[in-house]
Design a protein around this motif. Sequence first.
Motif, PDB file in Angstrom:
ATOM      1  N   LEU A   6      44.681  54.130  38.652  1.00 40.86           N
ATOM      2  CA  LEU A   6      44.254  54.524  39.897  1.00 40.86           C
ATOM      3  C   LEU A   6      42.613  53.965  39.700  1.00 40.86           C
ATOM      4  N   ALA A   7      42.148  54.172  38.731  1.00 40.32           N
ATOM      5  CA  ALA A   7      40.684  53.811  38.775  1.00 40.32           C
ATOM      6  C   ALA A   7      40.413  52.271  38.981  1.00 40.32           C
ATOM      7  N   ALA A   8      41.540  51.352  38.558  1.00 37.45           N
ATOM      8  CA  ALA A   8      41.622  50.070  38.596  1.00 37.45           C
ATOM      9  C   ALA A   8      41.702  49.802  40.141  1.00 37.45           C
ATOM     10  N   LYS A   9      42.575  50.592  40.594  1.00 38.15           N
ATOM     11  CA  LYS A   9      42.905  50.245  42.115  1.00 38.15           C
ATOM     12  C   LYS A   9      41.689  50.556  42.855  1.00 38.15           C
ATOM     13  N   THR A  10      41.010  51.685  42.652  1.00 38.09           N
ATOM     14  CA  THR A  10      39.473  51.837  43.268  1.00 38.09           C
ATOM     15  C   THR A  10      38.525  50.771  43.343  1.00 38.09           C
ATOM     16  N   LEU A  11      38.451  50.277  41.875  1.00 34.42           N
ATOM     17  CA  LEU A  11      37.607  49.077  41.707  1.00 34.42           C
ATOM     18  C   LEU A  11      38.089  47.893  42.482  1.00 34.42           C
ATOM     19  N   GLN A  12      39.472  47.600  42.399  1.00 36.98           N
ATOM     20  CA  GLN A  12      40.199  46.527  43.235  1.00 36.98           C
ATOM     21  C   GLN A  12      39.901  46.652  44.663  1.00 36.98           C
ATOM     22  N   THR A  13      40.072  47.877  45.248  1.00 38.98           N
ATOM     23  CA  THR A  13      39.941  48.107  46.562  1.00 38.98           C
ATOM     24  C   THR A  13      38.510  47.661  47.056  1.00 38.98           C
ATOM     25  N   PHE A  14      37.607  48.124  46.148  1.00 41.90           N
ATOM     26  CA  PHE A  14      36.067  47.812  46.486  1.00 41.90           C
ATOM     27  C   PHE A  14      35.877  46.058  46.636  1.00 41.90           C
ATOM     28  N   CYS A  15      36.240  45.374  45.553  1.00 39.47           N
ATOM     29  CA  CYS A  15      36.455  44.051  45.460  1.00 39.47           C
ATOM     30  C   CYS A  15      36.961  43.583  46.673  1.00 39.47           C
ATOM     31  N   GLU A  16      38.214  43.864  47.120  1.00 35.19           N
ATOM     32  CA  GLU A  16      38.920  43.308  48.154  1.00 35.19           C
ATOM     33  C   GLU A  16      38.037  43.600  49.284  1.00 35.19           C
ATOM     34  N   ASP A  17      37.809  44.722  49.721  1.00 29.41           N
ATOM     35  CA  ASP A  17      37.007  44.846  50.893  1.00 29.41           C
ATOM     36  C   ASP A  17      35.758  44.062  51.239  1.00 29.41           C
ATOM     37  N   ARG A  18      35.298  43.468  50.242  1.00 31.47           N
ATOM     38  CA  ARG A  18      34.329  42.566  50.284  1.00 31.47           C
ATOM     39  C   ARG A  18      34.735  41.093  50.294  1.00 31.47           C
ATOM     40  N   GLY A  19      35.774  40.853  49.972  1.00 28.19           N
ATOM     41  CA  GLY A  19      36.334  39.411  49.957  1.00 28.19           C
ATOM     42  C   GLY A  19      36.035  38.788  48.780  1.00 28.19           C
ATOM     43  N   TRP A  20      35.686  39.556  47.744  1.00 24.41           N
ATOM     44  CA  TRP A  20      35.332  38.871  46.487  1.00 24.41           C
ATOM     45  C   TRP A  20      36.536  38.286  45.753  1.00 24.41           C
ATOM     46  N   GLN A  21      36.312  37.463  44.978  1.00 28.22           N
ATOM     47  CA  GLN A  21      37.155  36.627  44.096  1.00 28.22           C
ATOM     48  C   GLN A  21      37.383  37.288  42.665  1.00 28.22           C
ATOM     49  N   PHE A  22      38.525  37.895  42.305  1.00 25.78           N
ATOM     50  CA  PHE A  22      38.615  38.667  41.167  1.00 25.78           C
ATOM     51  C   PHE A  22      39.791  38.845  40.501  1.00 25.78           C
ATOM     52  N   CYS A  23      39.966  39.169  39.409  1.00 27.03           N
ATOM     53  CA  CYS A  23      41.286  39.687  38.747  1.00 27.03           C
ATOM     54  C   CYS A  23      40.993  40.662  37.578  1.00 27.03           C
ATOM     55  N   ILE A  24      42.168  41.447  37.406  1.00 23.86           N
ATOM     56  CA  ILE A  24      42.079  42.585  36.283  1.00 23.86           C
ATOM     57  C   ILE A  24      42.496  41.561  34.911  1.00 23.86           C
ATOM     58  N   ILE A  25      41.775  42.176  33.933  1.00 25.70           N
ATOM     59  CA  ILE A  25      42.248  41.380  32.711  1.00 25.70           C
ATOM     60  C   ILE A  25      42.265  42.419  31.524  1.00 25.70           C
ATOM     61  N   GLY A  26      42.149  41.955  30.440  1.00 23.14           N
ATOM     62  CA  GLY A  26      42.102  43.061  29.217  1.00 23.14           C
ATOM     63  C   GLY A  26      43.315  43.847  28.980  1.00 23.14           C
ATOM     64  N   GLY A  27      43.121  45.154  28.664  1.00 24.95           N
ATOM     65  CA  GLY A  27      44.084  46.170  28.090  1.00 24.95           C
ATOM     66  C   GLY A  27      45.023  46.432  29.449  1.00 24.95           C
ATOM     67  N   VAL A  28      44.557  46.362  30.652  1.00 18.62           N
ATOM     68  CA  VAL A  28      45.389  46.652  31.776  1.00 18.62           C
ATOM     69  C   VAL A  28      46.371  45.551  32.039  1.00 18.62           C
ATOM     70  N   ALA A  29      45.822  44.343  32.001  1.00 20.47           N
ATOM     71  CA  ALA A  29      46.745  43.129  31.925  1.00 20.47           C
ATOM     72  C   ALA A  29      47.832  43.121  30.712  1.00 20.47           C
ATOM     73  N   LEU A  30      47.063  43.499  29.924  1.00 23.86           N
ATOM     74  CA  LEU A  30      48.197  43.386  28.746  1.00 23.86           C
ATOM     75  C   LEU A  30      49.492  44.380  28.751  1.00 23.86           C
ATOM     76  N   GLN A  31      49.485  45.498  29.699  1.00 28.15           N
ATOM     77  CA  GLN A  31      50.367  46.184  29.932  1.00 28.15           C
ATOM     78  C   GLN A  31      51.673  45.421  30.404  1.00 28.15           C
ATOM     79  N   VAL A  32      51.179  44.352  31.235  1.00 29.20           N
ATOM     80  CA  VAL A  32      52.063  43.597  31.998  1.00 29.20           C
ATOM     81  C   VAL A  32      52.742  42.425  30.953  1.00 29.20           C
ATOM     82  N   TRP A  33      52.012  42.002  30.279  1.00 29.26           N
ATOM     83  CA  TRP A  33      52.334  40.718  29.866  1.00 29.26           C
ATOM     84  C   TRP A  33      52.664  40.867  28.055  1.00 29.26           C
ATOM     85  N   GLY A  34      52.121  41.950  27.508  1.00 31.12           N
ATOM     86  CA  GLY A  34      52.425  42.108  26.139  1.00 31.12           C
ATOM     87  C   GLY A  34      52.987  43.699  26.006  1.00 31.12           C
ATOM     88  N   GLU A  35      52.600  44.206  24.872  1.00 30.21           N
ATOM     89  CA  GLU A  35      53.066  45.136  24.264  1.00 30.21           C
ATOM     90  C   GLU A  35      52.228  46.551  25.044  1.00 30.21           C
TER      91      GLU A  35
END
Length: 189
Positions: A6-35
Amino acid sequence: MKDLVLAAKTLQTFCEDRGWQFCIIGGVALQVWGENRLTLDVDLTLFAGFGDEENYIDQLIEEFPSRISDAREFALLRRVILLESPGGIGFDISLGAFDFEALMVERSVYVEFLPGLTLKVCTAEDLIVSKAFAARPKDWIDIESILIKQSELDWDYILRQLTPLAELKEAPEILENLSSVRQSCSGEN
């Protein structure tokens, strides 16, 4: 984990609302691609380029509490903004400028973490490159977990991106370590 997403979504929405180019990396992305592993913060790469960093920094610091007293100066010097969500979850925001970071953001994908809640995360290949470049002991463990979980990876892309970064860092051992981890995960000797 739900609070983190939910915190990641808050930050993502902030960036999207400004049209910024971004992506989430690190431990959150690891939840998708790794253990799955415990992660306590949200890591995000914001492609700021060179020259307009203050604009990004000031808007983020105005919206989210800083975790350190000199967050603006730290961000200008280190290209990392250390903030937190209203609920106290850490945000580590890297100000990207390299070609690899632009490509990583461009290649990122939306993944559903909770019903109806998607986050824009880097690909498995880009996560490997990022973690190999950081080269901390936990990063090598994370890479191993990605290699175990993901059988189809674009190794030409990974090496094409990582080689110049390892050269820039003057750390050829990064490529050697990645090769070693890759061999151990594939069962090759």
